[in-house]
Design an enzyme around this catalytic site. Structure first.
Site, PDB file in Angstrom:
ATOM      1  N   ILE A  95       0.656  -1.296  -0.028  1.00  0.00           N
ATOM      2  CA  ILE A  95       0.280  -0.086   0.165  1.00  0.00           C
ATOM      3  C   ILE A  95       0.783   1.744  -0.719  1.00  0.00           C
ATOM      4  CG2 ILE A  95      -1.693   1.240   1.310  1.00  0.00           C
ATOM      5  CD1 ILE A  95      -3.068  -0.937   2.371  1.00  0.00           C
ATOM      6  N   TYR A  96       1.008   1.874  -1.203  1.00  0.00           N
ATOM      7  CA  TYR A  96       1.912   3.125  -0.998  1.00  0.00           C
ATOM      8  C   TYR A  96       1.109   4.389  -1.753  1.00  0.00           C
ATOM      9  CZ  TYR A  96       6.062   0.313  -0.953  1.00  0.00           C
ATOM     10  OH  TYR A  96       7.013  -0.686  -0.128  1.00  0.00           O
ATOM     11  N   GLY A 107      -4.747   6.080   1.909  1.00  0.00           N
ATOM     12  CA  GLY A 107      -4.547   4.448   2.324  1.00  0.00           C
ATOM     13  C   GLY A 107      -5.181   4.151   3.298  1.00  0.00           C
ATOM     14  N   ASN A 134      10.069   2.107   9.639  1.00  0.00           N
ATOM     15  CA  ASN A 134       8.061   2.770   8.825  1.00  0.00           C
ATOM     16  C   ASN A 134       7.469   3.066  10.157  1.00  0.00           C
ATOM     17  OD1 ASN A 134       7.163   3.576   7.047  1.00  0.00           O
ATOM     18  ND2 ASN A 134       6.878   2.204   5.521  1.00  0.00           N
ATOM     19  N   TYR A 141      -1.086   0.507  10.787  1.00  0.00           N
ATOM     20  CA  TYR A 141      -1.540  -1.378  10.523  1.00  0.00           C
ATOM     21  C   TYR A 141      -2.288  -1.268  12.092  1.00  0.00           C
ATOM     22  CZ  TYR A 141       0.186  -1.301   6.370  1.00  0.00           C
ATOM     23  OH  TYR A 141       0.714  -1.328   4.528  1.00  0.00           O
ATOM     24  N   LYS A 143      -3.690   0.679  14.140  1.00  0.00           N
ATOM     25  CA  LYS A 143      -5.083   1.605  14.168  1.00  0.00           C
ATOM     26  C   LYS A 143      -6.136   0.853  14.015  1.00  0.00           C
ATOM     27  CE  LYS A 143      -5.617   4.585  11.854  1.00  0.00           C
ATOM     28  NZ  LYS A 143      -6.519   6.237  10.569  1.00  0.00           N
TER      29      LYS A 143
END
Length: 172
Positions: A95-96, A107, A134, A141, A143
């Site tokens: 996912i970018y 995102g 990161n 993630y 969250k």
């Protein structure tokens, strides 16, 4: 507001462009230019992305504003998964989001697409690997309900790095 659409082979050049740009934007500050270039030259080429697009166990989605791709998602099913290879798991490999659109829920929309696909296909687990440095992605993630379950090595050029493996259980 962004829209989501499936990426096709005719989108190859746009996919290559956003793949390389978002990877550089995400990791250039913490890696050498030489290692970034080596990774991109080996892993984000037209040929490699064409093969990934042709794999029936992988799928890509663009988040778009108008005709412009502003983010993307790559999912892997079955044998295309990089680690688990579990028929009841779906991997979010990528996912970018373009830097200028970070913090604008792009995102989140891509993640929700992956979650919906996993639930609709009755997968038990959605999982991914994220670089241990990161912290923005790790917070995102967590969250969204992901928990850590291991690590694996990720090679960026000559640098062996550690990815944290995270999952969310989907079974009712």
């Amino acid at each position: 507001m962004s829209h989501i659409r499936k990426v096709t082979l005719s989108d190859l050049e746009d996919l290559l462009k956003i793949s390389r740009q978002t990877f550089i934007e995400t990791f250039a500050g913490d890696n050498t230019e030489q290692n970034l270039r080596k990774y991109l030259d080996e892993n984000m080429t037209s040929d490699k992305l064409r093969n990934e697009l042709a794999n029936p166990d992988s799928e890509f989605y663009f988040a778009t504003v108008g005709d412009k791709a502003i983010g993307y998602l790559k999912l892997n099913h079955g044998s295309a998964q990089t680690e688990e290879k579990d028929s009841k798991s779906l991997e979010i490999e990528r996912i970018y989001v373009l830097k200028e659109f970070l913090g604008k829920q792009v995102g989140q929309v891509l993640f929700e697409m992956a979650y919906r696909i996993a639930k609709d296909a009755k997968y038990n687990r959605l999982w991914l690997g994220v670089w241990e440095r990161n912290s923005r992605a790790i917070r995102f993630y967590r969250k969204n309900g992901f928990v850590e379950f291991g690590t694996h090595a990720f090679r960026l050029g000559d640098d062996e790095q550690t990815d944290i493996l995270m999952k969310i259980e989907l079974a009712d």
